[in-house]
Structures are given as C-alpha cells and as structure tokens.
Design a protein around this motif. Structure first.
Motif, PDB file in Angstrom:
ATOM      1  N   LEU A 240       0.803  -1.218   0.000  1.00 55.25           N
ATOM      2  CA  LEU A 240       0.000   0.000   0.000  1.00 55.25           C
ATOM      3  C   LEU A 240       0.842   1.277   0.000  1.00 55.25           C
ATOM      4  O   LEU A 240       0.291   2.378  -0.015  1.00 55.25           O
ATOM      5  CB  LEU A 240      -0.942   0.011   1.212  1.00 55.25           C
ATOM      6  N   ALA A 241       2.153   1.119   0.005  1.00 53.94           N
ATOM      7  CA  ALA A 241       3.035   2.291   0.063  1.00 53.94           C
ATOM      8  C   ALA A 241       2.882   3.191  -1.153  1.00 53.94           C
ATOM      9  O   ALA A 241       3.140   4.396  -1.075  1.00 53.94           O
ATOM     10  CB  ALA A 241       4.495   1.846   0.199  1.00 53.94           C
TER      11      ALA A 241
ATOM     12  N   ILE B  23       9.222  10.583  10.042  1.00 51.67           N
ATOM     13  CA  ILE B  23       8.278   9.474  10.165  1.00 51.67           C
ATOM     14  C   ILE B  23       7.033   9.863   9.384  1.00 51.67           C
ATOM     15  O   ILE B  23       6.280  10.748   9.804  1.00 51.67           O
ATOM     16  CB  ILE B  23       7.940   9.192  11.641  1.00 51.67           C
ATOM     17  N   PRO B  24       6.810   9.249   8.218  1.00 46.49           N
ATOM     18  CA  PRO B  24       5.709   9.669   7.341  1.00 46.49           C
ATOM     19  C   PRO B  24       4.372   9.030   7.713  1.00 46.49           C
ATOM     20  O   PRO B  24       4.319   7.982   8.367  1.00 46.49           O
ATOM     21  CB  PRO B  24       6.171   9.172   5.973  1.00 46.49           C
ATOM     22  N   LEU B  25       3.319   9.684   7.288  1.00 53.85           N
ATOM     23  CA  LEU B  25       2.001   9.060   7.365  1.00 53.85           C
ATOM     24  C   LEU B  25       1.932   7.949   6.329  1.00 53.85           C
ATOM     25  O   LEU B  25       2.426   8.101   5.203  1.00 53.85           O
ATOM     26  CB  LEU B  25       0.899  10.085   7.085  1.00 53.85           C
ATOM     27  N   ARG B  26       1.337   6.842   6.717  1.00 51.46           N
ATOM     28  CA  ARG B  26       1.163   5.711   5.822  1.00 51.46           C
ATOM     29  C   ARG B  26      -0.268   5.200   5.928  1.00 51.46           C
ATOM     30  O   ARG B  26      -1.046   5.658   6.770  1.00 51.46           O
ATOM     31  CB  ARG B  26       2.145   4.589   6.172  1.00 51.46           C
ATOM     32  N   VAL B  27      -0.598   4.234   5.077  1.00 52.95           N
ATOM     33  CA  VAL B  27      -1.875   3.541   5.210  1.00 52.95           C
ATOM     34  C   VAL B  27      -1.683   2.484   6.293  1.00 52.95           C
ATOM     35  O   VAL B  27      -0.875   1.560   6.127  1.00 52.95           O
ATOM     36  CB  VAL B  27      -2.298   2.878   3.894  1.00 52.95           C
ATOM     37  N   THR B  28      -2.384   2.630   7.395  1.00 50.46           N
ATOM     38  CA  THR B  28      -2.202   1.712   8.515  1.00 50.46           C
ATOM     39  C   THR B  28      -3.484   0.958   8.816  1.00 50.46           C
ATOM     40  O   THR B  28      -4.591   1.432   8.557  1.00 50.46           O
ATOM     41  CB  THR B  28      -1.738   2.468   9.772  1.00 50.46           C
ATOM     42  N   HIS B  29      -3.325  -0.212   9.394  1.00 48.17           N
ATOM     43  CA  HIS B  29      -4.448  -1.088   9.705  1.00 48.17           C
ATOM     44  C   HIS B  29      -5.101  -0.707  11.027  1.00 48.17           C
ATOM     45  O   HIS B  29      -6.309  -0.681  11.163  1.00 48.17           O
ATOM     46  CB  HIS B  29      -3.956  -2.545   9.750  1.00 48.17           C
ATOM     47  N   ASN B  30      -4.276  -0.453  12.032  1.00 46.59           N
ATOM     48  CA  ASN B  30      -4.702   0.040  13.344  1.00 46.59           C
ATOM     49  C   ASN B  30      -5.391  -0.985  14.236  1.00 46.59           C
ATOM     50  O   ASN B  30      -5.916  -0.619  15.290  1.00 46.59           O
ATOM     51  CB  ASN B  30      -5.602   1.279  13.190  1.00 46.59           C
ATOM     52  N   ASP B  31      -5.373  -2.238  13.858  1.00 45.86           N
ATOM     53  CA  ASP B  31      -5.896  -3.296  14.744  1.00 45.86           C
ATOM     54  C   ASP B  31      -5.157  -4.588  14.426  1.00 45.86           C
ATOM     55  O   ASP B  31      -5.744  -5.568  13.976  1.00 45.86           O
ATOM     56  CB  ASP B  31      -7.401  -3.460  14.559  1.00 45.86           C
ATOM     57  N   THR B  32      -3.857  -4.584  14.671  1.00 51.20           N
ATOM     58  CA  THR B  32      -2.975  -5.639  14.171  1.00 51.20           C
ATOM     59  C   THR B  32      -2.843  -6.824  15.127  1.00 51.20           C
ATOM     60  O   THR B  32      -1.749  -7.307  15.395  1.00 51.20           O
ATOM     61  CB  THR B  32      -1.585  -5.059  13.848  1.00 51.20           C
ATOM     62  N   LYS B  33      -3.973  -7.306  15.616  1.00 55.50           N
ATOM     63  CA  LYS B  33      -3.960  -8.548  16.390  1.00 55.50           C
ATOM     64  C   LYS B  33      -3.725  -9.717  15.443  1.00 55.50           C
ATOM     65  O   LYS B  33      -4.070  -9.668  14.256  1.00 55.50           O
ATOM     66  CB  LYS B  33      -5.285  -8.735  17.128  1.00 55.50           C
ATOM     67  N   ILE B  34      -3.179 -10.802  15.982  1.00 58.32           N
ATOM     68  CA  ILE B  34      -2.860 -11.952  15.134  1.00 58.32           C
ATOM     69  C   ILE B  34      -4.097 -12.538  14.486  1.00 58.32           C
ATOM     70  O   ILE B  34      -4.033 -13.083  13.384  1.00 58.32           O
ATOM     71  CB  ILE B  34      -2.093 -13.036  15.937  1.00 58.32           C
ATOM     72  N   ASN B  35      -5.275 -12.400  15.129  1.00 56.53           N
ATOM     73  CA  ASN B  35      -6.476 -12.986  14.528  1.00 56.53           C
ATOM     74  C   ASN B  35      -7.041 -12.135  13.394  1.00 56.53           C
ATOM     75  O   ASN B  35      -8.091 -12.463  12.840  1.00 56.53           O
ATOM     76  CB  ASN B  35      -7.559 -13.273  15.573  1.00 56.53           C
ATOM     77  N   ASN B  36      -6.354 -11.070  13.019  1.00 56.94           N
ATOM     78  CA  ASN B  36      -6.726 -10.312  11.837  1.00 56.94           C
ATOM     79  C   ASN B  36      -5.858 -10.658  10.635  1.00 56.94           C
ATOM     80  O   ASN B  36      -5.812  -9.910   9.656  1.00 56.94           O
ATOM     81  CB  ASN B  36      -6.696  -8.810  12.118  1.00 56.94           C
ATOM     82  N   VAL B  37      -5.186 -11.801  10.735  1.00 57.98           N
ATOM     83  CA  VAL B  37      -4.464 -12.379   9.601  1.00 57.98           C
ATOM     84  C   VAL B  37      -4.999 -13.789   9.366  1.00 57.98           C
ATOM     85  O   VAL B  37      -5.017 -14.611  10.289  1.00 57.98           O
ATOM     86  CB  VAL B  37      -2.944 -12.439   9.852  1.00 57.98           C
ATOM     87  N   LEU B  38      -5.444 -14.056   8.143  1.00 58.96           N
ATOM     88  CA  LEU B  38      -5.859 -15.404   7.792  1.00 58.96           C
ATOM     89  C   LEU B  38      -4.619 -16.240   7.494  1.00 58.96           C
ATOM     90  O   LEU B  38      -3.741 -15.819   6.741  1.00 58.96           O
ATOM     91  CB  LEU B  38      -6.775 -15.392   6.562  1.00 58.96           C
ATOM     92  N   LEU B  39      -4.560 -17.429   8.097  1.00 59.89           N
ATOM     93  CA  LEU B  39      -3.447 -18.345   7.879  1.00 59.89           C
ATOM     94  C   LEU B  39      -3.889 -19.477   6.957  1.00 59.89           C
ATOM     95  O   LEU B  39      -5.004 -19.993   7.081  1.00 59.89           O
ATOM     96  CB  LEU B  39      -2.975 -18.931   9.216  1.00 59.89           C
ATOM     97  N   ASP B  40      -3.029 -19.858   6.037  1.00 55.29           N
ATOM     98  CA  ASP B  40      -3.344 -20.949   5.118  1.00 55.29           C
ATOM     99  C   ASP B  40      -3.462 -22.260   5.889  1.00 55.29           C
ATOM    100  O   ASP B  40      -2.612 -22.579   6.734  1.00 55.29           O
ATOM    101  CB  ASP B  40      -2.263 -21.068   4.051  1.00 55.29           C
ATOM    102  N   ALA B  41      -4.501 -23.030   5.600  1.00 56.80           N
ATOM    103  CA  ALA B  41      -4.775 -24.250   6.348  1.00 56.80           C
ATOM    104  C   ALA B  41      -3.709 -25.315   6.142  1.00 56.80           C
ATOM    105  O   ALA B  41      -3.531 -26.191   7.005  1.00 56.80           O
ATOM    106  CB  ALA B  41      -6.143 -24.811   5.954  1.00 56.80           C
TER     107      ALA B  41
END
Length: 377
Positions: A150-151, A218-236
């Motif tokens: 997203l950079a 330190i630039p502004l970027r597109v950030t997620h802001n809720d980076t808990k591990i359960n907000n990443v889908l893992l391949d089964a």
C-alpha cells in the motif's frame, strides 16, 4: 426493537448483492465483537460458493460510506499489486468486495442497517493469541507486506478518510484520562493512586513522535490500526499468513502504530485482564519474531521508523492502559466488562507490560537493529 437475523432476512440482504448466485443459508461466523458476521452458502450454477456477509456496526462507524470507500480503495490496490507481482494464489491474498446490484459497495436496509459482502477466503483459519514465536513472525510478515503493497497507493493514501478521528492520538487520550480523573464520577480515584502515578510519570512518551512526524522523518502511511494476530488469515496447509482482514480501521497513520499494537497484543505472556499483573512479561522471543517479520515484509520504512519501533510498542500499550483506566474512573461505560474491576485489571496488565518493555528496551532495540540488517540482505 432489535430485528432478528432470520434466514429470510439474511437471504433478502444477500440478494441485494450482485453475487450471481442463489442464497442457500447463512450461519454466524467468527469471534469478532464489533460487526455481526455470517458465513453465507449459495448456489452458483450447481456449484457451492461461499461468502462472508457483515452488518457494519454503525454505532462505532457512524459513516459506513467512508469505511467502505477506504476498504474498496485498499482492496482494489492490493489486488492489482498482487497480480502485477504475479503472486501465487493472488485471489486469496486480498479481500474482494462484492458490489450491490446497484453498483454500491454496501447495502442499506430500510431500518438503516448497513451490510457488506466479501468473497470467502477458503482453506484458511485464524488464531486468537500468539502461542509460538513462529506465528508472531507469520502475522508480522503479513502486516509488513500490507504496508509495502500500500506504500504506493495513489496520493499516498490522501483520499482515505479518518474513520475514527484521533484513534491513536496519545496526547488526546491523555486529555480524556485527565478529564475523567478530575471528574472522578464514582469516587474511584482514591483506590487507583499507583496507576494514576504510573500514567502521569510516563506521559512524556506521548511527545516523542509528533516532532518527528512534523519533520517528515516518520511519514504518514496507510495503517491497519488493529494488528492482532487474529486479523491475519493463515493458510490451512502451510500456516502462512495469506490475507489481512478486518479493515474497518484502515486509515492514514504511522507504521509504528501497527507494529506497536502487535507488540502490545502479541508479547504479553498473560491474559489482558489477568489479576496477577506482577507476573506480566513482554516476551523477548516474540518481540524479536515480530520485528523480523514486520521488517522483512515492509521493506519501505525510513531509518527513523526503524529506530523507533520499540517505542511503538511502549506507546500503544501505554495508550491502551490509560484508556482502560479512564473507563474505570468513568464507571466502565466504553469497554464491555463481565465482572467488577475488570477494566482496572486490564489497566494494570497494560502498565505492567509497558514496564517490562522499558526494562528490556536495550534488548528490543538490538533485536530491531539485527532484524533490519537481515531484511536489508
């Protein structure tokens, strides 16, 4: 009166979207506490297809059109970048928004309820907490890649809307805490003297980043802001992090916020509401894995961003702690509680985690430096 989520209602909502399939059934899905999420099974020319359908919580996200505008811009750009890079399995690595029959990115029912529809990412799962450093690395790598892809969003993300103003404005969080302390609506301040002292003693952390942002280091970027591990889908099959989800809080921000929230949520060796804060430790092996994963995935951070990554963890954890403390002083009006003093326990856990991070600051800085060298090749 709250309307029930009947199959008839869910089917009517689903049919508002241009899915090119026929509704079969919908069941509640996931463990999220904000939106109402359903896994929809449908028939498409004799084949079973699955979608994720969500009712957006408009109490929190009062302008769903802004949330969905951000999400469409982000997911479209991610999809294009993944295809351009000839990424294997690109269609599973970014959420795909299904538009309504009228070409809108969300559907509004007559009662004002707002819904969205995604193509379901199959053969994937989530985990709710970091049990192993390897999972921390996997999640951080995915969030780092999210930053990298997203950079180059057109305009640097200038067209994105701040969906929750001041979400990670630590200075304003302190102002809210001090207002709650001054009011002391329930007379609770007398029992939380050590916590108040800790919060005020570390207030200076809130003033470190703003000058660096103002200077452009330190630039502004597109950030997620809720980076808990359960907000990443893992391949089964491979357990690789394949897709970042829960994009409601995506907006302009600092990469340090995203890394810091991973540190806050991932390195704690205890439950967030533990009643034994003296046992709380920020796990160094998990921090190291987060640093290695995030820097390997991002590949676009400035020297100042890299240098201040440990501060990101301290700041996000402190901010969360003062929010819990302010809510406790106000009578537990924001964060949902299941027992008395739960927000106070949450506050104490966060402050103990901050103390542990500060104690290990040299260790964490060394881990970041080594991870940065590895990422640079």
């Amino acid at each position: 009166m709250k309307r029930e989520f009947t199959q008839e209602r869910l089917g009517d909502v689903f049919r508002a979207f241009a899915s090119r399939s026929d509704f079969t059934c919908a069941i509640p899905y996931g463990t999220g506490h904000i939106n109402d999420t359903f896994k929809v099974t449908a028939n498409q020319g004799g084949a079973v297809v699955i979608f994720t359908m969500q009712r957006i919580n408009t109490t929190i996200f009062k302008q769903p059109e802004n949330v969905m505008s951000n999400i469409v811009q982000i997911t479209t750009h991610l999809g294009e970048r993944l295809v351009a890079e000839r990424t294997v399995d690109a269609s599973r690595r970014a959420l795909q928004v299904v538009l309504t029959r009228q070409g809108e990115d969300f559907y509004r029912e007559a009662d004002g309820s707002c819904w969205r529809l995604y193509v379901y990412v199959d053969q994937a799962f989530t985990v709710d907490c970091v049990e192993h450093a390897a999972d921390a690395y996997t999640a951080a790598l995915a969030f780092g890649q999210f930053q990298r892809l997203l950079a180059d969003l057109p305009g640097g993300g200038a067209s994105l809307v701040e969906t929750i103003p001041g979400f990670h404005d630590t200075r304003s969080r302190y102002a809210a805490f001090k207002a709650a302390l001054k009011e002391d609506a329930l007379g609770r301040a007398a029992e939380v003297g050590p916590e108040i002292e800790f919060a005020l003693a570390h207030e200076g952390l809130a003033d470190i980043l703003p000058p660096l942002v103002a200077a452009g280091d330190i630039p502004l970027r597109v950030t997620h802001n809720d980076t808990k591990i359960n907000n990443v889908l893992l391949d089964a099959t491979t357990r690789e992090g394949i897709c970042v989800i829960d994009l409601d809080t995506c907006m302009p921000g600092l990469a340090l916020y995203d890394f810091g929230d991973m540190v806050r949520a991932g390195t704690n060796n205890a439950a967030e509401d533990t009643t034994e804060p003296e046992k709380v430790v920020s796990r160094a092996d998990v921090f190291e894995a987060l640093a290695r994963g995030f820097l390997a995935g991002a590949g676009c951070l400035t020297p100042a961003e890299v240098e201040y990554l440990p501060l990101g963890g301290q700041l996000m954890t402190l901010e969360c702690g003062i929010r819990f403390l302010a809510d406790y002083l106000q009578g537990d009006v924001y964060f949902r509680t299941q027992r008395p003093r739960q927000n106070l326990d949450r506050c104490r856990s966060q402050f103990a985690l901050v103390a542990s991070q500060l104690k290990q600051n040299d260790v964490f800085r060394k881990a970041v430096a080594e991870a940065a060298r590895d990422a640079a090749g």
